[in-house]
Write an enzyme that holds these catalytic residues in place. Structure first.
Site, PDB file in Angstrom:
ATOM      1  N   CYS A 160     -34.528  24.530 -29.958  1.00 26.74           N
ATOM      2  CA  CYS A 160     -35.700  24.759 -30.731  1.00 26.74           C
ATOM      3  C   CYS A 160     -36.635  23.355 -31.200  1.00 26.74           C
ATOM      4  CB  CYS A 160     -35.413  25.275 -31.952  1.00 26.74           C
ATOM      5  SG  CYS A 160     -34.439  27.048 -31.657  1.00 26.74           S
ATOM      6  N   CYS A 189     -30.871  24.099 -33.844  1.00 22.12           N
ATOM      7  CA  CYS A 189     -30.932  24.398 -32.500  1.00 22.12           C
ATOM      8  C   CYS A 189     -31.646  23.463 -31.710  1.00 22.12           C
ATOM      9  CB  CYS A 189     -31.403  25.626 -32.118  1.00 22.12           C
ATOM     10  SG  CYS A 189     -31.820  26.171 -30.537  1.00 22.12           S
TER      11      CYS A 189
END
Length: 512
Positions: free
Chosen positions: A77, A74
């Protein structure tokens, strides 16, 4: 002649087979993670997965925990990680600015091993952060429509500043991203909050681990110091307030001859074996942690190890029974005399030991002697620190217990001699409650004091630290040999005892 040794050694056959002893010293040594020694930058946040999630959160000394659920693929992230790490730097690890308060962790939901774990917490987007007391996460879960929950979603943590602000609101604190060690400290007074001693259970583990590290580092295991060390290990195995330290001390005691043979005392031998022996961690792989809880001072050089060691000695003194009082006195005095490296402190303590003219027959008498001795030490050091300005301004040396903790302990105060008249029955009661019941209360809440599976079950049944089993030698051996489960180990131990130089001095164990 009485001793508990025969029984507790039997218990180790549950987790130690005879093959363990026929192998090398590596049999009970832990491996050290050298990742940080490679020069590679390490993350401050603790990586968790389905296999260690419960155990890490159960064992942490931290009062609160943050769990970040993310996915390594991600982009958001990856971009958030530097923000999370800035906050984790403040609270995680041996170099933490504010250790033992909050544990910041992360779980990678993109790994198949963590699928069920992430589902339990209804992770619907990445990153997703949760807040709560660490034990609440153990075996826990979270549902979006759950009205009451001990676990909360952190809804405003997009940057390091916002995450820390959210934490400050929850904890009524004023932590800052630029805080450095021993700055902006928010240390609780040990006097005003007696429950703080519960956090000292972690310091007792830390002090125990450091004490044995010092013994190895200074090559202090010699022919003349083997017996004092073994006596102290016997005491720790029966009465250490931490289950994992009792277990580690017992393992070390059982394998003592394998780990430290008679020729181990030579400098060359200790240098050759250093890489193996120094890896042994008596209180488990997580200890030492590198920081103090109850014993943390407001300056780097104050409190810490000496505080933790005193708490350990007091906790031992209130956990023994009457028949073990003289043995405990001898074990502690000999340990300090042979293994405490602060020379002036060592001599001063042993002088107090040498001044005792008659043996202790009651556990109460020994606990009160140790209490009185500690007060004498504090009285001497407080004068020295006041004249030199070396004390901790937030934690000055004082007479214990203060009136805030035990007003009933005080009968009067002679103004001329400046001496306190004590109610010793009340003092002993306070000692037992403070260093006994309250000290282990935090571990009992977390379930760490109790059994953890079959490995520690038999040992825990036979060695209850607050009520050690004391039986005649013959009975202990008869029980051991009669038990088909424990017979092999008992026979091995008996044969090993015959080859030890201290075997003929077992009369010194008569009170334990």
């Amino acid at each position: 002649m009485k001793l508990f040794l025969g029984l507790f050694l039997c218990a180790f056959s549950v987790c130690c087979s005879s093959a363990t002893f026929s192998g090398s010293r590596r049999s009970i040594l832990r491996e050290v993670n050298d990742k940080d020694q490679t020069g590679v930058d390490h993350d401050y946040a603790v990586e968790l997965n389905a296999t260690n999630f419960d155990s890490v959160l159960k064992d942490t000394p931290a009062t609160f925990a943050v769990v970040e659920f993310f996915a390594h693929w991600c982009p958001a992230c990856r971009n958030y990680k530097p923000h999370y790490e800035k906050v984790a730097r403040l609270f995680n690890g041996a170099d933490a600015v504010h250790p033992g308060i909050i544990l910041l962790t992360r779980v990678d939901c993109a790994l198949k091993i963590n699928t069920k774990l992430c589902d339990k917490f209804s992770v619907g987007h990445y990153p997703m952060l949760f807040w709560g007391a660490p034990p609440k996460f153990v075996g826990g879960s979270w549902e979006p429509k759950q009205e009451k929950s001990d676990i909360h979603v952190i809804d405003d943590a997009r940057t390091a500043d916002r995450l820390l602000n959210w934490i400050n609101k929850q904890t009524s604190s004023s932590f800052g991203l630029d805080d450095q060690k021993f700055q902006n400290e928010q240390l609780s007074s040990n006097v005003s909050d007696p429950e703080q001693i519960a956090r000292a259970i972690y310091d007792v583990e830390e002090a125990t681990s450091i004490a044995f590290d010092i013994i190895l580092e200074h090559k202090m295991i010699k022919p003349e110091t083997r017996a004092p060390l073994i006596k102290f290990l016997q005491l720790l195995t029966a009465h250490h307030p931490s289950r994992r330290c009792r277990k580690g001390a017992g393992e070390l005691l059982v394998s003592f001859d394998d780990l430290y043979p008679t020729d181990f005392s030579s400098s060359q031998k200790q240098d050759d074996d250093k890489s193996q022996v120094t890896n042994f961690q008596i209180c488990g792989k997580e200890v030492p942690r590198g920081y103090w809880m109850f014993c943390r001072g407001s300056k780097n050089e104050t409190r810490g190890f000496s505080c933790g060691l005193w708490v350990l000695l007091h906790s031992l003194s209130v956990r023994i029974e009457d028949g073990e009082s003289q043995f405990t006195f001898n074990a502690i005095c000999d340990f300090v005399h042979n293994f405490f490296v602060c020379e002036e402190c060592r001599q001063h303590f042993y002088k107090m030991c040498s001044s005792v003219s008659s043996p202790f027959n009651k556990a109460r008498d020994f606990a009160l002697w140790l209490w009185s001795s500690h007060n004498k030490v504090n009285e001497r050091l407080s004068k020295e620190e006041a004249s030199l300005g070396t004390g901790d301004p937030k934690f000055p040396k004082t007479i214990w217990p203060p009136k805030q903790l035990c007003s009933s302990c005080y009968l009067g105060h002679d103004q001329k001699s400046n001496k306190i008249e004590w109610n010793q029955d009340e003092v002993y009661k306070a000692l037992r409650n403070y260093y006994g019941t309250t000290l282990v209360s935090l571990y009992k809440e977390k379930g760490i004091v109790g059994n953890e599976g079959t490995e520690g079950a038999a040992l825990e049944d036979l060695i209850v630290a607050s009520n050690a089993i004391v039986v005649p030698v013959g009975a202990a051996l008869a029980i051991a040999v009669a038990s088909c489960a424990f017979g092999a180990l008992a026979c091995y131990w008996r044969s090993q005892q015959k080859s030890r130089k201290y075997f003929h001095h077992l009369h010194s164990l008569k009170n334990i």
